[in-house]
Design a protein around this motif. Structure first.
Motif, PDB file in Angstrom:
ATOM      1  N   GLY A  39       4.072   2.350  16.998  1.00 46.12           N
ATOM      2  CA  GLY A  39       4.646   2.345  15.653  1.00 46.12           C
ATOM      3  C   GLY A  39       3.568   2.183  14.580  1.00 46.12           C
ATOM      4  O   GLY A  39       2.532   1.574  14.819  1.00 46.12           O
ATOM      5  N   THR A  40       3.857   2.726  13.399  1.00 48.89           N
ATOM      6  CA  THR A  40       2.921   2.614  12.280  1.00 48.89           C
ATOM      7  C   THR A  40       2.615   1.141  12.007  1.00 48.89           C
ATOM      8  O   THR A  40       3.530   0.311  11.964  1.00 48.89           O
ATOM      9  N   ASP A  41       1.356   0.832  11.874  1.00 52.94           N
ATOM     10  CA  ASP A  41       0.892  -0.548  11.684  1.00 52.94           C
ATOM     11  C   ASP A  41       1.307  -1.457  12.847  1.00 52.94           C
ATOM     12  O   ASP A  41       1.401  -2.679  12.697  1.00 52.94           O
ATOM     13  N   GLY A  42       1.552  -0.850  14.006  1.00 52.43           N
ATOM     14  CA  GLY A  42       1.860  -1.638  15.209  1.00 52.43           C
ATOM     15  C   GLY A  42       3.261  -2.204  15.235  1.00 52.43           C
ATOM     16  O   GLY A  42       3.565  -3.054  16.068  1.00 52.43           O
ATOM     17  N   LYS A  43       4.117  -1.725  14.316  1.00 52.22           N
ATOM     18  CA  LYS A  43       5.495  -2.239  14.254  1.00 52.22           C
ATOM     19  C   LYS A  43       6.418  -1.296  15.009  1.00 52.22           C
ATOM     20  O   LYS A  43       7.019  -0.389  14.430  1.00 52.22           O
TER      21      LYS A  43
END
Lengths: 432, 104
Positions: free
Chosen positions: B44-48
């Motif tokens: 996920g974007t930014d690790g989210k």
């Protein structure tokens, strides 16, 4: 990141009184200084183009990013085999552009580009309008080389679907499978290299077999392949055997699998100059491929029909100022996949931002992971890490590879879960 | 996250109306950021992560570094991360872990 920039902007204005500071491209760039913001136009809202739009804005929210895409939404090819297998609905694989517009400030233009003028740095839309650019990103996906098979062309695709661009084609193939009688033969013709999504045809075979096993168990899946080998071959073949017995049969190119003619009316495929004949109840012909049409119109392609680029920045080696990403580009060791296009979109965005800042390019790193479902609870993967080295993108030695051949059911289940997780994550990373 | 203002020290000062000014950007694109961005497709974007793949945003860098090295040398069980981690040097693992650690 946009929000951080706003805060920083307010602080800057607060400290500097009425003086605004223009960053980057506004200063002494070649865009005249009046509009003062660098303009990037992106052609194509698929995984490559949409990722590039989002990451341009994340890296530098000051850049004006315009995404030109003919459709109001995008149906992903990845996941479309799951629809054929009955594991997902069409709605599950449709992605929109609202978040790019509202969250990231990308201008979406629903139209097609008919012409690119690399010298004047502008593109022309179907309505005659032109869009000027400082940098252009071309992410047109694929088109088909219909001339390589006798009897088929774009007009026959409603009868003999390729379903290699997802959407209406996926629906047509699914309807044909639903209409097929038990005991019928589903024939898929898989293309020669290079083509979009190397494991895709073989995931499709398993998904179709899953559907047939449940609803039409006397049926067959026959793969006629232009090649003598394919991605994750050992894993796919072991999985097919385990889940579907002898339902799936694969015919390699050297043993009669290379289809060169199709009779649309009788749904018959011929190979080796008519020596072999395969009568299908549902015929899915995936043609050989080339870069999307606009790449050819703009003269961005080589003799093979793909777009050569500087593999560090994805800038065309034919037309400076234009970056080509995704399936259309020649990207060294990277496969033509949605994951590759996503990775390339980020690197092209970084190259553009750093270039506008007159900073040196950072040596890029890429990743590709292709998950495939053999069955609903049976996932397999191939992964690779890529570095730019000595003029090209190369796989890092010792890294990557396929799922272990001897893994148990729990491992396959976990990879099936991750396949679905990958879809959720990458579509977020591209479009939201 | 440092802001990049101007290239070559030149400063453009505009006396035009503030209301028409664009947003001023932005952080420098860093090597750690570029490396970490390759994680986002799966995590996920930014690790989210929105799905079944674990989120990695805001991990303490030293923990992430240790785990990635564990994937790399096989001491930590994995489905695919062992295959990925083998593609990175100690320095690269440190840079991307530090960047991911800054994400909230």
């Amino acid at each position: 990141m946009t929000q951080i920039s706003r805060r920083n902007f307010i602080k800057t204005v607060g400290a500097g009184g009425a003086l605004g500071l223009f960053g980057l491209a506004g200063c002494g760039s070649d865009n005249g200084g009046s509009a003062a913001r660098a303009k990037v136009v992106i052609i194509g809202g698929g995984p490559g183009g949409a990722t590039c739009a989002k990451y341009l804005k994340r890296f530098d929210s000051d850049i004006e990013v315009t995404l030109v895409e003919p459709n109001a939404s995008y149906t992903t090819c990845f996941g479309s085999n799951w629809v054929l297998g009955g594991l997902a609905n069409m709605d599950d694989i449709v992605q929109g552009y609202d978040a790019l517009k509202t969250t990231y400030g990308v201008t979406i233009v629903q139209d097609s580009v008919t012409e690119i003028d690399p010298a004047a740095r502008k593109v022309t839309l179907t309505n005659g309008d032109t869009l000027p650019y400082d940098r252009l990103v071309v992410s047109p996906g694929i088109d088909f080389r219909w001339e390589t098979v006798e009897g088929l062309d774009a007009s026959t695709a409603s009868a003999i679907p390729h379903a290699w661009k997802a959407g209406e084609q996926t629906r047509i193939l699914r309807r044909q499978l639903e209409a097929m009688d038990d005991g019928g033969v589903f024939v898929m013709c898989a293309p020669g290299n290079p083509f979009r999504c190397p494991p895709g045809p073989y995931e499709r075979a398993g998904m179709v077999a899953h559907y047939l096993k449940q609803h039409k168990p006397r049926s067959k899946v026959l793969i006629l392949d232009a090649k003598d080998g394919f991605s994750k071959q050992g894993l796919f073949q072991a999985g097919w055997k385990e889940l579907y017995g002898d339902m799936i049969e694969w015919v390699p190119g050297s043993q009669g699998g290379m289809v060169d003619r199709v009779d649309v009316n009788t749904r018959t495929a011929y190979s080796d100059g008519g020596l072999n004949e395969f009568k299908a109840d549902v015929l899915n012909f995936i043609p050989r491929q080339k870069a999307g049409a606009i790449a050819h119109v703009a003269g961005l392609t080589n003799d093979d029909g793909w777009c050569p680029v500087d593999q560090q920045t994805f800038e065309s080696t034919i037309h400076p100022g234009i970056h080509v990403i995704g399936d259309a580009s020649v990207a060294g060791a990277m496969p033509k996949s949605g994951h590759s296009a996503n990775s390339q979109g980020k690197i092209a965005a970084a190259a553009i931002v750093l270039g506008l800042q007159e900073r040196p390019m950072i040596t890029p790193s890429h990743v590709n992971t292709c998950y495939s479902l053999v069955g609903p609870d049976y996932g397999i993967s191939v992964a690779a890490v890529y570095h730019y080295d000595e003029g090209g993108i190369k796989g890092v030695a010792g890294a990557g590879g396929v799922s272990p051949a001897d893994a148990g059911p729990q491992f396959r289940q976990q990879e099936a879960d991750y396949a679905r997780g990958w879809y959720a994550s990458i579509t977020q990373d591209i479009w939201r | 996250m440092r802001r990049h203002l101007h290239k070559g020290g030149a400063i453009c000062i505009l006396l035009a109306g503030i209301a028409t000014l664009p947003l001023v950007a932005n952080a420098e694109v860093s090597r750690g950021q570029i490396l970490a961005s390759t994680c986002f497709a799966c995590h996920g974007t930014d690790g989210k992560s929105p799905g079944t793949i674990p989120a990695i945003a805001g991990y303490p860098p030293e923990v992430l570094e240790r785990q990635l090295k564990g994937f790399r040398d096989g001491s930590r069980a994995a489905t695919v991360m062992d295959r990925h981690a083998k593609g990175y040097t100690d320095e690269e693992i440190k840079l991307l872990s530090e960047y991911l650690g800054t994400l909230k």
